[in-house]
Design a protein around this motif. Structure first.
Motif, mmCIF file in Angstrom:
data_model
loop_
_atom_site.group_PDB
_atom_site.id
_atom_site.type_symbol
_atom_site.label_atom_id
_atom_site.label_comp_id
_atom_site.label_asym_id
_atom_site.label_seq_id
_atom_site.Cartn_x
_atom_site.Cartn_y
_atom_site.Cartn_z
ATOM 1 N N LYS A 171 0.869 -1.187 0.000
ATOM 2 C CA LYS A 171 0.000 0.000 0.000
ATOM 3 C C LYS A 171 0.899 1.229 0.000
ATOM 4 O O LYS A 171 1.674 1.425 0.938
ATOM 5 C CB LYS A 171 -0.927 0.011 1.225
ATOM 6 C CG LYS A 171 -1.843 1.236 1.270
ATOM 7 C CD LYS A 171 -2.958 1.085 2.292
ATOM 8 C CE LYS A 171 -2.468 1.285 3.714
ATOM 9 N NZ LYS A 171 -2.180 2.719 4.016
ATOM 10 N N TRP A 172 0.800 2.012 -1.060
ATOM 11 C CA TRP A 172 1.660 3.193 -1.204
ATOM 12 C C TRP A 172 1.623 4.025 0.078
ATOM 13 O O TRP A 172 0.566 4.257 0.650
ATOM 14 C CB TRP A 172 1.155 4.033 -2.380
ATOM 15 C CG TRP A 172 1.985 5.237 -2.712
ATOM 16 C CD1 TRP A 172 3.086 5.276 -3.503
ATOM 17 C CD2 TRP A 172 1.757 6.574 -2.268
ATOM 18 N NE1 TRP A 172 3.551 6.555 -3.587
ATOM 19 C CE2 TRP A 172 2.767 7.379 -2.833
ATOM 20 C CE3 TRP A 172 0.816 7.185 -1.419
ATOM 21 C CZ2 TRP A 172 2.851 8.748 -2.606
ATOM 22 C CZ3 TRP A 172 0.899 8.542 -1.187
ATOM 23 C CH2 TRP A 172 1.906 9.310 -1.784
ATOM 24 N N VAL A 173 2.776 4.435 0.582
ATOM 25 C CA VAL A 173 4.063 4.155 -0.021
ATOM 26 C C VAL A 173 4.867 3.155 0.822
ATOM 27 O O VAL A 173 5.829 2.592 0.347
ATOM 28 C CB VAL A 173 4.850 5.486 -0.162
ATOM 29 C CG1 VAL A 173 5.012 6.138 1.198
ATOM 30 C CG2 VAL A 173 6.174 5.364 -0.814
ATOM 31 N N ASN A 174 4.417 2.926 2.051
ATOM 32 C CA ASN A 174 5.339 2.263 2.968
ATOM 33 C C ASN A 174 4.764 1.091 3.762
ATOM 34 O O ASN A 174 5.365 0.656 4.734
ATOM 35 C CB ASN A 174 5.898 3.292 3.973
ATOM 36 C CG ASN A 174 4.799 3.835 4.878
ATOM 37 O OD1 ASN A 174 3.630 3.753 4.556
ATOM 38 N ND2 ASN A 174 5.181 4.379 6.019
ATOM 39 N N ASP A 175 3.613 0.572 3.364
ATOM 40 C CA ASP A 175 3.009 -0.520 4.132
ATOM 41 C C ASP A 175 3.040 -1.821 3.343
ATOM 42 O O ASP A 175 2.642 -1.845 2.168
ATOM 43 C CB ASP A 175 1.554 -0.206 4.494
ATOM 44 C CG ASP A 175 1.425 0.934 5.504
ATOM 45 O OD1 ASP A 175 2.450 1.274 6.134
ATOM 46 O OD2 ASP A 175 0.321 1.475 5.652
ATOM 47 N N ALA A 291 -4.288 6.250 -10.892
ATOM 48 C CA ALA A 291 -3.972 5.841 -12.258
ATOM 49 C C ALA A 291 -2.728 4.961 -12.266
ATOM 50 O O ALA A 291 -2.705 3.894 -12.881
ATOM 51 C CB ALA A 291 -3.757 7.064 -13.138
ATOM 52 N N THR A 292 -1.694 5.407 -11.564
ATOM 53 C CA THR A 292 -0.440 4.650 -11.534
ATOM 54 C C THR A 292 0.476 5.204 -10.455
ATOM 55 O O THR A 292 0.138 6.172 -9.756
ATOM 56 C CB THR A 292 0.263 4.702 -12.903
ATOM 57 O OG1 THR A 292 1.355 3.754 -12.917
ATOM 58 C CG2 THR A 292 0.804 6.097 -13.203
ATOM 59 N N ILE A 293 1.616 4.599 -10.310
ATOM 60 C CA ILE A 293 2.712 5.104 -9.486
ATOM 61 C C ILE A 293 3.903 5.204 -10.424
ATOM 62 O O ILE A 293 4.290 4.209 -11.051
ATOM 63 C CB ILE A 293 3.016 4.162 -8.297
ATOM 64 C CG1 ILE A 293 1.780 4.072 -7.390
ATOM 65 C CG2 ILE A 293 4.224 4.650 -7.514
ATOM 66 C CD1 ILE A 293 1.842 2.940 -6.384
ATOM 67 N N ASN A 294 4.461 6.405 -10.572
ATOM 68 C CA ASN A 294 5.494 6.584 -11.592
ATOM 69 C C ASN A 294 6.857 6.080 -11.118
ATOM 70 O O ASN A 294 7.008 5.587 -9.997
ATOM 71 C CB ASN A 294 5.560 8.044 -12.065
ATOM 72 C CG ASN A 294 6.059 9.005 -10.980
ATOM 73 O OD1 ASN A 294 6.654 8.599 -9.985
ATOM 74 N ND2 ASN A 294 5.803 10.287 -11.187
ATOM 75 N N ASN A 295 7.859 6.212 -11.966
ATOM 76 C CA ASN A 295 9.182 5.652 -11.666
ATOM 77 C C ASN A 295 9.935 6.402 -10.587
ATOM 78 O O ASN A 295 11.016 5.981 -10.167
ATOM 79 C CB ASN A 295 10.026 5.568 -12.936
ATOM 80 C CG ASN A 295 9.587 4.430 -13.837
ATOM 81 O OD1 ASN A 295 8.852 3.540 -13.411
ATOM 82 N ND2 ASN A 295 10.025 4.457 -15.084
ATOM 83 N N ASP A 296 9.389 7.528 -10.127
ATOM 84 C CA ASP A 296 9.959 8.225 -8.979
ATOM 85 C C ASP A 296 9.242 7.854 -7.690
ATOM 86 O O ASP A 296 9.528 8.410 -6.627
ATOM 87 C CB ASP A 296 9.873 9.746 -9.183
ATOM 88 C CG ASP A 296 10.863 10.242 -10.223
ATOM 89 O OD1 ASP A 296 11.993 9.709 -10.242
ATOM 90 O OD2 ASP A 296 10.506 11.135 -11.003
ATOM 91 N N GLY A 297 8.291 6.929 -7.768
ATOM 92 C CA GLY A 297 7.552 6.512 -6.581
ATOM 93 C C GLY A 297 6.392 7.422 -6.241
ATOM 94 O O GLY A 297 5.801 7.290 -5.171
ATOM 95 N N ASN A 298 6.044 8.355 -7.143
ATOM 96 C CA ASN A 298 4.947 9.290 -6.890
ATOM 97 C C ASN A 298 3.606 8.671 -7.306
ATOM 98 O O ASN A 298 3.512 8.013 -8.344
ATOM 99 C CB ASN A 298 5.155 10.593 -7.666
ATOM 100 C CG ASN A 298 6.471 11.259 -7.307
ATOM 101 O OD1 ASN A 298 6.951 11.140 -6.187
ATOM 102 N ND2 ASN A 298 7.064 11.956 -8.262
#
Length: 317
Positions: A171-175, A291-298
């Protein structure tokens, strides 16, 4: 080195097999009585030593935190500091921020463990994994704390796959979740250099409900948290072994974590992509579909909003 320490070191060096009293006596030049006393002293301290007639003694990794057992499984070169009880491993890591090399602080219990927004993190004794990785950050390096947290999540993801042969959810970002229950949280903090103001050290805190029974958690969170207890028992993986697996995967990912090469797998493990979520960011509450999580983790919503930080507080399935 005391007699007890000599016996312990010999047993851990041969922990995959039995050593007879005669072998121990010959190798260490000790009497059988001295060996017997040393083994009983070790048992009194919580070490599990099997005794088998005509075979001898064998030291077993029963989950008691032990630097030597961690090193047995560990391929990375982190310096380890093991403590019985601390306020918080992240707090202890900050006190060691002048250290010149990466190191890991591991505790058997935290009395003031905390997570994001300084929330209390339940850290019962003997059952959990509470550790902080202290890293240096050079002035010419660009720190991406979100992506570092994401890389850490993937290190734990890979360790679970390696040790238990299942794939958890993230679960974004840390679980880290198993069956929609949180078994792990990650908190990345920076330590600023007072003269220059740049982040000179990074502390990555990891808290895992390892063999923790649900009854050990406060009543109000028991329906939200999970534990690796059944998996650890089924696959006979001790805390020491699992800690080593995490550190092995982390050391590989950390070398070039800013490239985000692991993000495709992170997205596959994500439990929020395609879901309507509620995000808490400081005093703001935002609802939208991921929508998504990009390659920077956003995290990116379908309406184009981009979140570099925040917390997903609700997922609508």
């Amino acid at each position: 080195m005391t007699t007890e320490q000599k016996v312990y070191q010999l047993l851990i060096n041969h922990s995959n097999t039995y050593l007879s009293g005669e072998e121990i006596s010959n190798q260490l030049g000790l009497s059988r009585t001295a060996i017997w006393k040393a083994i009983n002293n070790l048992k009194d301290k919580g070490y599990e030593i099997l005794s088998k007639p005509r075979f001898g003694y064998q030291l077993v990794d029963n989950g008691k935190l032990d630097e030597n057992f961690i090193h047995k499984w560990m391929k990375s070169n982190f310096a380890l500091t093991l403590l019985d009880t601390v306020d918080s491993t992240n707090t202890q890591a900050k006190l060691l921020a002048a250290a010149d090399k990466p190191q890991v602080i591991i505790a058997n219990e935290q009395t003031a463990g905390y997570g994001r927004y300084r929330r209390d993190f339940s850290s019962p004794k003997n059952d959990g994994i509470y550790m902080s990785i202290l890293l240096s950050n050079q002035p010419d390096e660009t720190l991406n704390p979100g992506l570092l947290t994401t890389a850490t999540a993937m290190a734990i993801y890979y360790a679970i796959q390696e040790c238990f042969h299942i794939s958890p959810q993230i679960k974004w970002v840390n679980d880290i979740l198993i069956n929609n229950k949180k078994i792990c949280g990650i908190l990345t903090e920076g330590v600023a250099d007072l003269e220059s103001g740049y982040i000179s050290r990074i502390v990555v805190g990891i808290g895992i409900n390892y063999t923790t029974p649900l009854s050990d958690f406060p009543q109000d969170i028991q329906d939200k948290v999970g534990s690796l207890r059944e998996l650890a028992s089924k696959h006979h993986v001790s805390r020491n072994h699992f800690i080593a697996s995490i550190l092995n995967h982390f050391s590989v990912l950390y070398q070039d974590y800013q490239a985000g090469a692991f993000m495709d797998e992170y997205r596959k493990a994500s439990i929020v992509i395609g879901k309507e979520v509620t995000i808490q960011q400081a005093s703001k509450t935002i609802t939208g579909t991921v929508a998504t999580i990009n390659n920077d983790g956003n995290l990116i919503l379908t309406d184009g909003q981009i979140f570099t930080s925040g917390e997903v507080t609700k997922i609508r399935y």
